[in-house]
Every structure is written in C-alpha cells, then in structure tokens.
Design an enzyme around this catalytic site. Structure first.
Site, PDB file in Angstrom:
ATOM      1  N   ASN A  10       0.972  -1.102  -0.075  1.00  0.00           N
ATOM      2  CA  ASN A  10       0.002   0.110   0.008  1.00  0.00           C
ATOM      3  C   ASN A  10       1.112   1.254  -0.001  1.00  0.00           C
ATOM      4  O   ASN A  10       1.526   1.552   1.128  1.00  0.00           O
ATOM      5  CB  ASN A  10      -0.778  -0.036   1.297  1.00  0.00           C
ATOM      6  CG  ASN A  10      -1.764   1.234   1.344  1.00  0.00           C
ATOM      7  OD1 ASN A  10      -1.815   1.866   0.480  1.00  0.00           O
ATOM      8  ND2 ASN A  10      -2.462   1.517   2.362  1.00  0.00           N
ATOM      9  N   TRP A  11       0.717   1.899  -1.011  1.00  0.00           N
ATOM     10  CA  TRP A  11       2.035   2.950  -1.117  1.00  0.00           C
ATOM     11  C   TRP A  11       1.328   4.243  -0.836  1.00  0.00           C
ATOM     12  O   TRP A  11       1.897   5.197  -0.653  1.00  0.00           O
ATOM     13  CB  TRP A  11       2.373   3.161  -2.780  1.00  0.00           C
ATOM     14  CG  TRP A  11       3.040   2.067  -3.447  1.00  0.00           C
ATOM     15  CD1 TRP A  11       3.330   0.988  -2.836  1.00  0.00           C
ATOM     16  CD2 TRP A  11       3.602   1.984  -4.745  1.00  0.00           C
ATOM     17  NE1 TRP A  11       3.878  -0.044  -3.923  1.00  0.00           N
ATOM     18  CE2 TRP A  11       3.981   0.987  -4.844  1.00  0.00           C
ATOM     19  CE3 TRP A  11       3.346   3.162  -5.883  1.00  0.00           C
ATOM     20  CZ2 TRP A  11       4.697   0.450  -6.083  1.00  0.00           C
ATOM     21  CZ3 TRP A  11       3.872   2.805  -7.079  1.00  0.00           C
ATOM     22  CH2 TRP A  11       4.347   1.467  -7.323  1.00  0.00           C
ATOM     23  N   LYS A  12       0.162   4.100  -0.069  1.00  0.00           N
ATOM     24  CA  LYS A  12      -0.603   5.255   0.330  1.00  0.00           C
ATOM     25  C   LYS A  12      -0.429   6.568  -0.394  1.00  0.00           C
ATOM     26  O   LYS A  12      -0.313   6.519  -1.690  1.00  0.00           O
ATOM     27  CB  LYS A  12      -0.092   5.464   1.987  1.00  0.00           C
ATOM     28  CG  LYS A  12      -0.127   4.237   2.741  1.00  0.00           C
ATOM     29  CD  LYS A  12      -0.103   4.500   4.083  1.00  0.00           C
ATOM     30  CE  LYS A  12      -0.152   3.223   4.844  1.00  0.00           C
ATOM     31  NZ  LYS A  12      -0.028   3.036   6.180  1.00  0.00           N
ATOM     32  N   HIS A  99      -9.508   1.142   4.900  1.00  0.00           N
ATOM     33  CA  HIS A  99      -8.066   1.436   5.747  1.00  0.00           C
ATOM     34  C   HIS A  99      -8.483   2.428   6.889  1.00  0.00           C
ATOM     35  O   HIS A  99      -9.387   3.249   6.701  1.00  0.00           O
ATOM     36  CB  HIS A  99      -7.184   1.851   4.702  1.00  0.00           C
ATOM     37  CG  HIS A  99      -5.820   1.868   5.230  1.00  0.00           C
ATOM     38  ND1 HIS A  99      -5.559   2.736   6.113  1.00  0.00           N
ATOM     39  CD2 HIS A  99      -4.876   1.099   5.126  1.00  0.00           C
ATOM     40  CE1 HIS A  99      -3.998   2.562   6.541  1.00  0.00           C
ATOM     41  NE2 HIS A  99      -3.597   1.275   5.733  1.00  0.00           N
ATOM     42  N   GLU A 101      -6.805   4.746   7.844  1.00  0.00           N
ATOM     43  CA  GLU A 101      -6.546   6.008   7.467  1.00  0.00           C
ATOM     44  C   GLU A 101      -7.756   6.653   6.919  1.00  0.00           C
ATOM     45  O   GLU A 101      -8.092   7.951   7.195  1.00  0.00           O
ATOM     46  CB  GLU A 101      -5.449   6.223   6.549  1.00  0.00           C
ATOM     47  CG  GLU A 101      -4.183   5.985   7.623  1.00  0.00           C
ATOM     48  CD  GLU A 101      -2.896   5.394   6.682  1.00  0.00           C
ATOM     49  OE1 GLU A 101      -2.977   5.459   5.665  1.00  0.00           O
ATOM     50  OE2 GLU A 101      -2.224   5.009   7.416  1.00  0.00           O
ATOM     51  N   GLU A 171      -5.386  -5.030  10.583  1.00  0.00           N
ATOM     52  CA  GLU A 171      -3.957  -4.035  10.596  1.00  0.00           C
ATOM     53  C   GLU A 171      -4.481  -3.006  11.927  1.00  0.00           C
ATOM     54  O   GLU A 171      -5.199  -2.179  12.079  1.00  0.00           O
ATOM     55  CB  GLU A 171      -4.332  -2.723   9.424  1.00  0.00           C
ATOM     56  CG  GLU A 171      -3.899  -3.448   8.161  1.00  0.00           C
ATOM     57  CD  GLU A 171      -3.308  -2.289   7.170  1.00  0.00           C
ATOM     58  OE1 GLU A 171      -2.257  -2.731   6.616  1.00  0.00           O
ATOM     59  OE2 GLU A 171      -3.721  -1.287   7.053  1.00  0.00           O
ATOM     60  N   GLY A 177       2.611   2.325  10.645  1.00  0.00           N
ATOM     61  CA  GLY A 177       3.553   3.453  10.676  1.00  0.00           C
ATOM     62  C   GLY A 177       4.218   3.843  12.007  1.00  0.00           C
ATOM     63  O   GLY A 177       4.946   4.837  12.011  1.00  0.00           O
ATOM     64  N   SER A 217       3.784  -2.059  10.227  1.00  0.00           N
ATOM     65  CA  SER A 217       5.193  -2.010  10.463  1.00  0.00           C
ATOM     66  C   SER A 217       5.502  -3.503  10.142  1.00  0.00           C
ATOM     67  O   SER A 217       6.524  -3.813  10.911  1.00  0.00           O
ATOM     68  CB  SER A 217       5.283  -1.737  12.050  1.00  0.00           C
ATOM     69  OG  SER A 217       4.694  -0.519  12.248  1.00  0.00           O
ATOM     70  N   GLY A 238       2.923  -1.002   4.275  1.00  0.00           N
ATOM     71  CA  GLY A 238       3.069   0.216   3.842  1.00  0.00           C
ATOM     72  C   GLY A 238       4.394   1.012   3.690  1.00  0.00           C
ATOM     73  O   GLY A 238       4.861   0.607   2.679  1.00  0.00           O
ATOM     74  N   GLY A 239       5.207   1.322   4.640  1.00  0.00           N
ATOM     75  CA  GLY A 239       6.667   1.705   4.667  1.00  0.00           C
ATOM     76  C   GLY A 239       7.399   1.036   3.707  1.00  0.00           C
ATOM     77  O   GLY A 239       8.183   1.327   2.979  1.00  0.00           O
TER      78      GLY A 239
HETATM   79  P1  13P Z   1       3.140   0.360   7.848  1.00  0.00           P
HETATM   80  O1  13P Z   1       3.547  -0.945   7.181  1.00  0.00           O
HETATM   81  O2  13P Z   1       3.865   1.526   7.260  1.00  0.00           O
HETATM   82  O3  13P Z   1       3.045   0.289   9.187  1.00  0.00           O
HETATM   83  O4  13P Z   1       1.667   0.597   7.221  1.00  0.00           O
HETATM   84  C1  13P Z   1       0.695  -0.500   7.103  1.00  0.00           C
HETATM   85  C2  13P Z   1      -0.429  -0.379   6.520  1.00  0.00           C
HETATM   86  O5  13P Z   1      -1.397   0.825   6.588  1.00  0.00           O
HETATM   87  C3  13P Z   1      -0.552  -0.845   4.942  1.00  0.00           C
HETATM   88  O6  13P Z   1      -1.956  -0.594   4.438  1.00  0.00           O
END
Ligand code: 13P
Length: 255
Positions: A10-12, A99, A101, A171, A177, A217, A238-239
């Site tokens: 997920n590149w957000k 998600h 977010e 999640e 994050g 994470s 994510g990251g």
């Molecule tokens: P991180 O891997 O950066 O914690 O993000 C997870 C995430 O929200 C994937 O959708």
C-alpha cells in the site's frame, strides 16, 4: 487447506507518476518465477495505477495492481470520486477498502465499506477489506469483539461465492507506521478470530479459503515470524513497500 500467500504494497499517498514508474520497474526487474507461489500486488495512488500497470504488462510479470479506495456509484455527480468501472478499465484486479486512515481521516463507515465491497465484487475486483482496533479499544480488552464486528459489517449481504473473492487485512491502528508491530501471538489471535467469524458466516470451507493478511510495521525483520502463524496468509505493507529491495524481501519470505 493451503492458501496461496499474498503480499500487497500500500503505497498510500506516496510516489508521483515518475517515481511510481521507477519503483514498479525496480520491482519488476527483480521478478523471478518463484514469485508465482505468492500473489504480489501493488496499490499506488490513483494517478499511478495505469503507469504501474503498464510497466508490469510490458515486462509480462505477474504483479497485480490495486487501488486504495473506490466509490460505489457507477458514474455521475460525485466530484473527486473514482468508480469501479474506471478501475476495471485500468486493469485493477484489487482494491483496498476500509483502511483505518480512510475510516479515521475521511469518516468512512462500516456501511460504506460494505457498499464498496459489493460494488467491487459485482465487477470482479477483489476487495482487500481492512479492519483493526485502536490502542484504546485494545487496552479496554475489546479488540476481538471490535474487529469481528467490523468483519460482520463488511460482509453483510455478501454471499459465500463472493466472500471467496475477498481478502481481509488485519491492521491494528496502533501498529501502523509506528514501528510497533503486533507480536505474532497478538496478530494470530485476531486473525484466527476473523477466520472464526467468517466460518460462522460462510462455513469452514469458505473461511479456510479466504486469505487474512496482517499489516502494521511489517518489515524484513519480522515477516517470517508473522507469516509463520497459521491464520496469517501474507501482508499489507506500508513503509516497507516503498523500496523495491525491502518489498522483494517480504515477497521472498512468502515463497
Ligand atoms: P506500515 O507498514 O507503514 O505500518 O503501514 C501499514 C499499512 O497501513 C498498510 O496498509
């Protein structure tokens, strides 16, 4: 039943078109046919979907492309929204919905997630349905109840054949994050409760076939322990998905 692992990045809200093409190309360059044992998906911002898809198609590598959100109406006066047919035409096979977010910053409700899931399923796009509790909910001892209620709401009115096409991503909000990963035991406990909820809804055969991912994470240092858990079938990253080298390490951990 053996479920094929799935690694989804997920590149957000990261990567301009130029940067997205570079990252997609970096991932593509590292492809080898052992990856076929794992479904690999990247979910870039909307504007990057077509460019990323073009890279993978040109290179003929089986990396799928997914969106990070969608609106359930087909078309019309919904300024700023993107519809299922638009994603379909790009060649999106996947779409993240719900998600934390989007739930937290943009007010997405369980009912919205359910409408989005149904719209995607009607077009043959796999929803990646995100669920997860806040730290306050966990500290109150309500994580399992909260997450399973999110699952029930997301799947309301979805039949067993359609449920089979869905992926659930657990999640925990406190792990996203933050560098604070759920322990493998914590993640397994919730993923197993998610599967039990799916089993209540659809029976053991269907719930055994649905993939449940962990996200929060996840990185090359903790992936092995997490995916070794019986109810964790891969990751939503994510990251660590923003660099080809770490994303590819995560894929390799699944094969
Ligand atoms: P991180 O891997 O950066 O914690 O993000 C997870 C995430 O929200 C994937 O959708």
């Amino acid at each position: 039943m053996a479920r094929k692992p799935l690694m989804a990045g997920n590149w957000k809200m990261n990567k301009t078109i130029g940067e997205a093409v570079v990252l997609a190309q970096d991932i593509s360059n590292q492809y080898d046919d052992r990856w076929d044992a794992c479904d690999v998906v990247v979910c870039p911002p909307f504007v990057d979907l077509k460019p990323a898809k073009t890279v993978f198609e040109f290179d003929r590598v089986p990396v799928g492309v997914g969106a990070q959100n969608v609106y359930w109406e087909e078309k019309g006066a919904f300024t700023g929204e993107i519809s299922v047919p638009m994603l379909k035409e790009i060649g999106c096979e996947w779409c993240i919905i719900g998600h934390s977010e989007r739930r937290g910053y943009f007010g997405e409700t369980n009912e919205d997630v359910n409408k989005k899931a149904k719209a995607l399923l009607s077009a043959g796009i796999h929803p990646i349905i995100c669920v997860g509790e806040s730290l306050a909910v966990r500290d109150a001892g309500d994580a399992l109840e909260f997450v399973c209620a999110q699952v029930r709401a997301a799947f309301a009115g979805i039949d067993a054949a359609q449920a089979n096409e869905c992926v659930v991503a657990y999640e925990p909000i406190w792990a996203i994050g933050t560098g604070r990963t759920a322990t493998p035991e914590q993640a397994q406990e919730v993923c197993s409760a998610i599967r039990a909820t799916l089993s209540e809804l659809y029976g053991a055969e269907v719930s055994d076939a649905i993939r449940v991912l962990y996200g929060g994470s996840m990185n090359p240092g903790n992936v092995e322990m997490l995916i070794a858990q019986p109810d964790i079938d891969g990751g939503l990253i994510g990251g660590a998905a923003l660099e080809a080298s770490s994303f590819v390490q995560l894929i390799k951990a699944c094969i």
